[in-house]
Design a protein around this motif. Sequence first.
Motif, short mmCIF file in Angstrom:
data_model
loop_
_atom_site.label_atom_id
_atom_site.label_comp_id
_atom_site.label_asym_id
_atom_site.label_seq_id
_atom_site.Cartn_x
_atom_site.Cartn_y
_atom_site.Cartn_z
N THR A 66 0.97 -1.35 0.03
CA THR A 66 -0.01 0.22 -0.05
C THR A 66 0.73 1.22 0.27
N VAL A 67 1.80 1.28 0.88
CA VAL A 67 2.55 2.61 0.87
C VAL A 67 3.58 2.66 -0.14
N LEU A 68 4.12 1.50 -0.64
CA LEU A 68 4.99 1.75 -1.72
C LEU A 68 4.45 1.61 -3.08
N ARG A 69 3.08 1.50 -3.32
CA ARG A 69 2.19 1.15 -4.23
C ARG A 69 2.84 0.42 -5.28
N THR A 70 2.88 -1.19 -4.91
CA THR A 70 3.68 -1.92 -5.56
C THR A 70 2.67 -3.24 -6.25
N ASP A 71 1.31 -2.84 -6.05
CA ASP A 71 0.45 -3.67 -6.65
C ASP A 71 0.35 -4.98 -6.46
N GLY A 72 0.48 -5.28 -5.08
CA GLY A 72 0.60 -6.68 -4.50
C GLY A 72 1.76 -7.19 -4.64
N HIS A 73 2.86 -6.58 -4.89
CA HIS A 73 4.21 -7.44 -5.36
C HIS A 73 4.75 -7.86 -3.91
N PHE A 74 4.79 -7.49 -2.91
CA PHE A 74 5.29 -8.10 -1.53
C PHE A 74 4.19 -8.99 -1.11
N SER A 75 3.07 -9.01 -1.43
CA SER A 75 2.08 -9.95 -0.88
C SER A 75 2.43 -11.27 -1.72
N ARG A 76 2.71 -11.08 -3.11
CA ARG A 76 3.11 -12.37 -3.82
C ARG A 76 4.44 -12.83 -3.49
N LEU A 77 5.24 -12.22 -2.81
CA LEU A 77 6.46 -12.79 -2.53
C LEU A 77 6.36 -13.48 -1.42
N TYR A 78 5.51 -12.99 -0.36
CA TYR A 78 5.36 -13.43 1.04
C TYR A 78 5.49 -14.89 1.12
N PRO A 79 4.48 -15.76 0.47
CA PRO A 79 4.62 -16.99 0.47
C PRO A 79 5.99 -17.90 0.40
N MET A 80 6.75 -17.13 -0.69
CA MET A 80 7.99 -17.95 -0.72
C MET A 80 9.14 -17.58 0.05
N VAL A 81 8.95 -16.19 0.83
CA VAL A 81 9.75 -16.06 1.80
C VAL A 81 9.68 -16.68 2.95
N THR A 82 8.55 -17.17 3.26
CA THR A 82 8.16 -17.93 4.75
C THR A 82 8.11 -19.65 4.46
N ARG A 83 8.51 -20.06 3.47
CA ARG A 83 8.58 -21.45 3.46
C ARG A 83 10.00 -21.83 4.52
N THR A 84 9.58 -22.91 5.32
CA THR A 84 10.46 -23.20 6.22
C THR A 84 10.51 -24.71 6.69
N ARG A 85 11.67 -25.16 7.37
CA ARG A 85 11.62 -26.54 7.81
C ARG A 85 11.02 -26.71 9.29
N PHE A 86 10.57 -25.68 9.77
CA PHE A 86 10.17 -25.61 11.20
C PHE A 86 8.69 -25.76 10.96
N ALA A 87 7.98 -26.10 12.24
CA ALA A 87 6.61 -25.81 12.28
C ALA A 87 6.26 -24.34 12.16
N GLU A 88 5.11 -24.24 11.12
CA GLU A 88 4.96 -22.89 10.63
C GLU A 88 4.79 -21.85 11.95
N TYR A 89 4.10 -22.19 13.12
CA TYR A 89 4.06 -21.41 14.17
C TYR A 89 5.11 -20.97 14.94
N PHE A 90 6.30 -21.96 14.68
CA PHE A 90 7.74 -21.60 15.42
C PHE A 90 8.59 -21.27 14.41
N THR A 91 8.32 -20.78 13.24
CA THR A 91 9.42 -20.30 12.17
C THR A 91 10.01 -19.02 12.82
N ALA A 92 9.19 -17.99 12.87
CA ALA A 92 9.72 -16.65 13.55
C ALA A 92 10.57 -16.71 14.70
N ALA A 93 10.04 -17.47 15.61
CA ALA A 93 10.67 -17.57 16.91
C ALA A 93 11.90 -18.07 16.86
#
Length: 278
Positions: A66-93
């Motif tokens: 919204t702020v950078l007016r990227t037409d959903g660019h970061f929302s589309r990248l987000y799923p690729m960034v958050t793929r992980t070997r950890f349980a999803e709920y523990f990834t950030a921790a």
Amino acid sequence: MVSPRDLDPSESPQAFYGAEVRRLREAAGLSQDRLGELVFCSGAYIGQIEAATRKPQKDLSIRLDTVLRTDGHFSRLYPMVTRTRFAEYFTAAAELQAIAQTISEYAPALVPGLLQTPEYAQAVFRAAQPLRSATDIGERVALRMERSQILDDPTRPMFWVVMDESVIRRPTGGAAVMCGQLSRLSNLVRDSRIIMQVLPFSAGAHALLEGALCLMTFADAPPAAYVEGPHAGQLLDDPAFVAKCLLSYDLVRAVALSPEASLALVESVAEEYADEHD
């Protein structure tokens, strides 16, 4: 800290995401602090995302679009960034533990993952997921052991653990496994790698009866709290909530055995397991 300009954007989805944040932020003429204000986070957090040391959250990706007016660019990248070997709920921790200056844990039922031996971790995984293959369990144990290497750094993190007495009394994996696990805890204390306290049964009711808690502090970002229950967990950085968790942790430390008495108890119980195994 690695400079965002030193990162290779092709190295990983997270590095590409960070490079894109920096590129579009600079194109918009915004500083990290100013962008942080516009998307409701700190400038330090923006810097960590650009340096690929912290992953973004889904709601932040939407606000960046919204702020950078990227037409959903970061929302589309987000799923690729958050793929992980950890349980999803523990990834950030898990990611934050790797960069934390201090880690303070309350463990009501199990030895914290960073302190577990391979044999203890295998027993925990097998009990929680009895239908998983031996190969899968082995991979999970290896990943946990890989994470525990952050304790090999003599400069950080400072790790403080308060364990309920039930943690050392419950024979997870059997007497031999527990003897090895408690010996590891003892060695970590004697090598000045962790501070350990045991909350005895005699303490009765206490401030953290409801579940596991991990508190983390950082050099250039606000503290965070991770709370976990069965098959679920949540990372929270709201200052008011973290302050409440800090107070609860301090109250538990106050009624726990001293580090010296805790070490003596752990080593005594380890000897009991050794005698039982023999």
